[in-house]
Design a protein around this motif. Structure first.
Motif, PDB file in Angstrom:
ATOM      1  N   THR A  47       6.118   0.452   6.993  1.00  0.00           N
ATOM      2  CA  THR A  47       4.690   0.250   7.432  1.00  0.00           C
ATOM      3  C   THR A  47       3.935  -1.362   6.264  1.00  0.00           C
ATOM      4  OG1 THR A  47       2.461   0.979   7.143  1.00  0.00           O
ATOM      5  CG2 THR A  47       3.667   1.785   5.042  1.00  0.00           C
ATOM      6  N   ILE A  50      -0.881   0.204   2.582  1.00  0.00           N
ATOM      7  CA  ILE A  50      -1.418   1.364   3.371  1.00  0.00           C
ATOM      8  C   ILE A  50      -2.912   0.727   3.076  1.00  0.00           C
ATOM      9  CG2 ILE A  50      -2.312   3.797   2.420  1.00  0.00           C
ATOM     10  CD1 ILE A  50       0.843   3.743   2.963  1.00  0.00           C
ATOM     11  N   ASP A  54      -7.853   2.953   8.216  1.00  0.00           N
ATOM     12  CA  ASP A  54      -6.210   2.896   9.178  1.00  0.00           C
ATOM     13  C   ASP A  54      -6.090   4.480   9.450  1.00  0.00           C
ATOM     14  OD1 ASP A  54      -3.904   2.763  10.256  1.00  0.00           O
ATOM     15  OD2 ASP A  54      -4.355   0.502  10.076  1.00  0.00           O
ATOM     16  N   GLN A  57      -2.371   5.058   9.976  1.00  0.00           N
ATOM     17  CA  GLN A  57      -1.088   5.234   8.958  1.00  0.00           C
ATOM     18  C   GLN A  57      -2.252   6.368   8.409  1.00  0.00           C
ATOM     19  OE1 GLN A  57      -1.911   1.890   5.950  1.00  0.00           O
ATOM     20  NE2 GLN A  57      -0.559   0.460   6.737  1.00  0.00           N
ATOM     21  N   MET A  60       0.387   8.301  10.089  1.00  0.00           N
ATOM     22  CA  MET A  60       1.795   8.732   9.429  1.00  0.00           C
ATOM     23  C   MET A  60       1.855   9.656   7.771  1.00  0.00           C
ATOM     24  SD  MET A  60       3.298   4.885   7.574  1.00  0.00           S
ATOM     25  CE  MET A  60       2.270   5.151   6.455  1.00  0.00           C
ATOM     26  N   TYR A  76       7.428   6.381   2.032  1.00  0.00           N
ATOM     27  CA  TYR A  76       6.293   4.998   2.690  1.00  0.00           C
ATOM     28  C   TYR A  76       6.685   3.705   2.027  1.00  0.00           C
ATOM     29  CZ  TYR A  76       3.906   9.507   3.262  1.00  0.00           C
ATOM     30  OH  TYR A  76       3.614  10.879   3.074  1.00  0.00           O
ATOM     31  N   SER A  78       6.434  -0.451   1.920  1.00  0.00           N
ATOM     32  CA  SER A  78       5.607  -1.794   2.210  1.00  0.00           C
ATOM     33  C   SER A  78       6.232  -2.616   3.048  1.00  0.00           C
ATOM     34  CB  SER A  78       4.387  -2.089   1.272  1.00  0.00           C
ATOM     35  OG  SER A  78       3.917  -3.218   1.824  1.00  0.00           O
ATOM     36  N   THR A 119       7.051   1.528  12.305  1.00  0.00           N
ATOM     37  CA  THR A 119       5.041   2.122  12.425  1.00  0.00           C
ATOM     38  C   THR A 119       5.116   1.369  13.008  1.00  0.00           C
ATOM     39  OG1 THR A 119       4.811   1.162  10.201  1.00  0.00           O
ATOM     40  CG2 THR A 119       5.353   3.797  10.514  1.00  0.00           C
TER      41      THR A 119
END
Length: 385
Positions: A47, A50, A54, A57, A60, A76, A78, A119
């Motif tokens: 993703t 965060i 959003d 997200q 998610m 998760y 980034s 995502t």
């Protein structure tokens, strides 16, 4: 409740390849090579950090939390610079009590996972050649995020690379099948609503015929054309004038856009927290939230509180909301004004439609979404023993 941290992630800019300097090595047209396991335990969503407020997200994080509770080890990851602390803070802000582990961009090359989940179209390129099984959680038809050009084509190409696709709701799946040369499985899962977070409030629809002032809760985002910010302002501004001539006043409360932005009418409440949203919905008479591409969570949240909801034929609402659960109109001020005048005088129809909506929402909870995704995960291809 935690407060959000302003992130450095800017809206995607047009036409500058240097936006992708840190991830250029991942961009190529090589098809996906799926690495099968005898069983799958770890799942990593990839993703853009965060970002507070959003919706995608938040979905998610909700899904990741449910998968954690179902026994998977969830991460998760980034692919943009953001500290683990900021990721965790904004994850907690978006979905309090979330479960799963946030992983910074610097760990992308060494992080291991049985299953990778893209995502956003950019993350499809990032995960497609990583070791593991590659899924693509499609929450919108993302070519439509851009003018017809190279980013449009780059986004469209991701649906043809061979990732195993999971569409949130039926619309994305239909768009992909209609517009792309699909080379891999694609399944649609339930588009859910969190009923417990948006409790039902009993409304006195019988009082509507006597009222002359009506409160409208209107969701839109200046930064998101798919929420029709220009169209909805123009239509509501003109609709206001028509209704004023009939003796009615609309109190329009916009939300979803930064507070410093100026609307041409109504009030800008800014970006609201979940408790603030519940309060707004309970105090409003009508809810409006356009979705030009894949659906927004907001209409279901409004409907969950018992707020009568108006949607537009030009959007995608009919893929998600049965005809008898909300009210449909076009982006036309005269047609909208006529619909509102009709609803103001028809409490029985409001009562019946909101009751239908409540019944429908109970059939599309997160429990069904979890069941759908577990069915997919439990039937992934595996290596033979």
């Amino acid at each position: 409740m935690v407060e959000p941290i302003e992130t450095q992630v800017a809206p995607v800019q047009e036409g500058n390849i240097h936006d992708y300097d840190t991830i250029l090595d991942y961009f190529n047209n090589q098809p996906v090579q799926q690495d099968l396991k005898s069983s799958y335990h770890t799942i990593t969503f990839v993703t853009t950090g965060i970002i507070a407020y959003d919706g995608g997200q938040t979905t998610m994080l909700h899904l990741g939390t449910l998968l954690t509770q179902a026994g998977y080890e969830v991460y998760y990851q980034s692919y943009v610079p953001q500290s683990k602390t900021e990721m965790e803070n904004n994850a907690e802000f978006n979905y309090p009590g979330y479960q799963g582990i946030c992983v910074e961009m610097k760990d992308l090359k060494r992080h291991q996972s049985d299953i990778w989940i893209a995502t956003l179209w950019e993350s499809a390129y990032i995960i497609k050649n990583l070791p593991g099984y590659k899924l693509y959680f499609v929450q919108d038809y993302e070519p439509y995020f851009y003018p017809f050009g190279d980013r449009y084509q780059l986004a469209k190409r991701t649906y043809e690379l061979g990732l195993h696709m999971v569409s949130l709701g039926p619309w994305c799946k239909q768009m992909i099948e209609q517009n792309c040369q699909v080379q891999s499985p694609i399944a649609a899962i339930n588009f859910p609503v969190a009923l417990e977070k948006y409790p039902l409030s009993k409304r006195d629809f019988a009082a509507y015929p006597q009222k002359k002032v009506f409160q409208l809760a209107v969701y839109t985002k200046f930064t998101s054309p798919r929420r029709a910010p220009i169209n909805i302002e123009i239509v509501l501004r003109n609709c206001e004038k028509i209704l004023q001539e009939k003796g009615y006043q609309l109190e329009i409360n916009y939300f979803g856009t930064k507070k410093e932005e100026t609307f041409i009418n109504g009030h800008n409440l800014g970006k609201l927290t979940q408790p603030q949203l519940v309060n707004l919905y309970h105090q409003s008479d009508i809810g409006i939230a356009p979705s030009m591409t894949n659906f927004s969570l907001v209409p279901f949240e409004m409907m969950s509180t018992g707020l009568p909801f108006i949607d537009f034929y030009e959007g995608t609402g009919r893929y998600f909301i049965p005809q008898n659960c909300c009210f449909y109109t076009h982006f036309d001020e005269t047609e909208l004004a006529q619909l509102l005048l009709k609803l103001f005088q028809n409490p029985d129809q409001l009562q019946k439609t909101t009751a239908n909506a409540s019944a429908h929402l109970h059939s599309i909870t997160w429990k069904k979404t979890l069941s759908d995704i577990l069915q997919i995960l439990q039937h992934l291809p595996t290596t033979k023993h």
